[in-house]
Design a protein around this motif. Sequence first.
Motif, short mmCIF file in Angstrom:
data_model
loop_
_atom_site.label_atom_id
_atom_site.label_comp_id
_atom_site.label_asym_id
_atom_site.label_seq_id
_atom_site.Cartn_x
_atom_site.Cartn_y
_atom_site.Cartn_z
N THR A 1 0.84 -1.20 0.00
CA THR A 1 0.00 0.00 0.00
C THR A 1 0.87 1.25 0.00
O THR A 1 1.82 1.34 0.78
N THR A 2 0.53 2.20 -0.86
CA THR A 2 1.17 3.52 -0.86
C THR A 2 0.10 4.54 -0.52
O THR A 2 -0.92 4.64 -1.21
N THR A 3 0.33 5.28 0.55
CA THR A 3 -0.64 6.29 1.00
C THR A 3 -0.29 7.64 0.41
O THR A 3 0.86 8.07 0.44
N ARG A 4 -1.30 8.31 -0.14
CA ARG A 4 -1.14 9.67 -0.67
C ARG A 4 -1.60 10.71 0.33
O ARG A 4 -1.05 11.80 0.39
N ALA A 5 -2.65 10.37 1.10
CA ALA A 5 -3.16 11.28 2.14
C ALA A 5 -3.84 10.43 3.20
O ALA A 5 -4.46 9.41 2.88
N PHE A 6 -3.73 10.85 4.47
CA PHE A 6 -4.34 10.08 5.55
C PHE A 6 -4.69 11.02 6.69
O PHE A 6 -3.84 11.73 7.21
N GLU A 7 -5.97 11.02 7.05
CA GLU A 7 -6.42 11.80 8.20
C GLU A 7 -7.50 10.98 8.90
O GLU A 7 -8.64 10.90 8.45
N HIS B 1 -1.03 -2.04 -4.43
CA HIS B 1 -0.24 -2.61 -5.51
C HIS B 1 -0.35 -4.13 -5.43
O HIS B 1 0.07 -4.73 -4.44
N GLY B 2 -0.96 -4.72 -6.46
CA GLY B 2 -1.13 -6.16 -6.49
C GLY B 2 0.16 -6.88 -6.80
O GLY B 2 1.08 -6.29 -7.38
N PRO B 3 0.25 -8.15 -6.44
CA PRO B 3 1.46 -8.92 -6.70
C PRO B 3 1.75 -9.08 -8.20
O PRO B 3 2.90 -9.31 -8.58
N ASP B 4 0.73 -8.87 -9.04
CA ASP B 4 0.93 -8.96 -10.49
C ASP B 4 1.30 -7.62 -11.11
O ASP B 4 1.40 -7.48 -12.32
N GLY B 5 1.50 -6.58 -10.25
CA GLY B 5 1.87 -5.26 -10.74
C GLY B 5 0.70 -4.33 -10.99
O GLY B 5 0.91 -3.16 -11.31
N THR B 6 -0.53 -4.81 -10.83
CA THR B 6 -1.71 -3.96 -11.02
C THR B 6 -1.87 -3.00 -9.85
O THR B 6 -1.73 -3.40 -8.69
N ASP B 7 -2.13 -1.74 -10.16
CA ASP B 7 -2.40 -0.73 -9.12
C ASP B 7 -3.90 -0.52 -9.01
O ASP B 7 -4.60 -0.41 -10.02
N TYR B 8 -4.38 -0.45 -7.78
CA TYR B 8 -5.80 -0.24 -7.50
C TYR B 8 -5.94 1.07 -6.71
O TYR B 8 -5.45 1.17 -5.59
N GLN B 9 -6.59 2.07 -7.33
CA GLN B 9 -6.83 3.34 -6.65
C GLN B 9 -7.90 3.11 -5.59
O GLN B 9 -8.94 2.52 -5.88
N GLU B 10 -7.66 3.58 -4.38
CA GLU B 10 -8.59 3.36 -3.27
C GLU B 10 -8.79 4.65 -2.50
O GLU B 10 -7.91 5.51 -2.45
N TRP B 11 -9.97 4.75 -1.89
CA TRP B 11 -10.32 5.93 -1.10
C TRP B 11 -11.25 5.48 0.02
O TRP B 11 -12.19 4.72 -0.21
N ILE B 12 -10.95 5.92 1.23
CA ILE B 12 -11.79 5.64 2.39
C ILE B 12 -12.13 6.96 3.07
O ILE B 12 -11.26 7.83 3.22
#
Length: 168
Positions: A53-59, A71-82
């Motif tokens: 996981t790479t965090t861009r912003a966290f509060e 970042h998936g083990p196959d190199g796929t990136d999944y954009q996520e937001w919580i």
Amino acid sequence: MAATGRDAPEQSATADREIVISRVISAPRELVFEAFTEVRHLSRWWGPEGFTTTTRAFEFRVGGEWDFVMHGPDGTDYQEWIFWTEIAPPERISLRHGESRGDPNAFESVLTFAPDGAATRIEMRTVFPTKELRDEAVEKYHAVEGGRQTLSNLAAYVTEIVLKGVED
């Protein structure tokens, strides 16, 4: 004779849109809860096996956001937001999770942390906007197994912290 009305067993109105995963973790609930509150913890265990996981912003606060990439083990990136909707330490966290702010397919999750002797029972209850989105998450993204792996990673991480504390 079949039970009807008030005699019928209750079923959640959202049961066909839910995924519920739970696990008992051998650590105090304050520590298990804390593992969700700081990005330094989350980045060590969040996601299924093989993901980072790479965090861009966290509060971490009600109304706060966590913007990150898995970042998936196959190199796929999944954009996520919580988006955190409720925080009741150390008992409960409610959130909205999607690919980005305003995602019409975002789902709601409630995490509860209950004492279980010296351990903690964590439950993740996720409700999707539609049955079809839930089914897609299960079939295409393996959400149930991914959720179990994520809680397994959490368990391993907090157990490591507990053991380090005992060794110190």
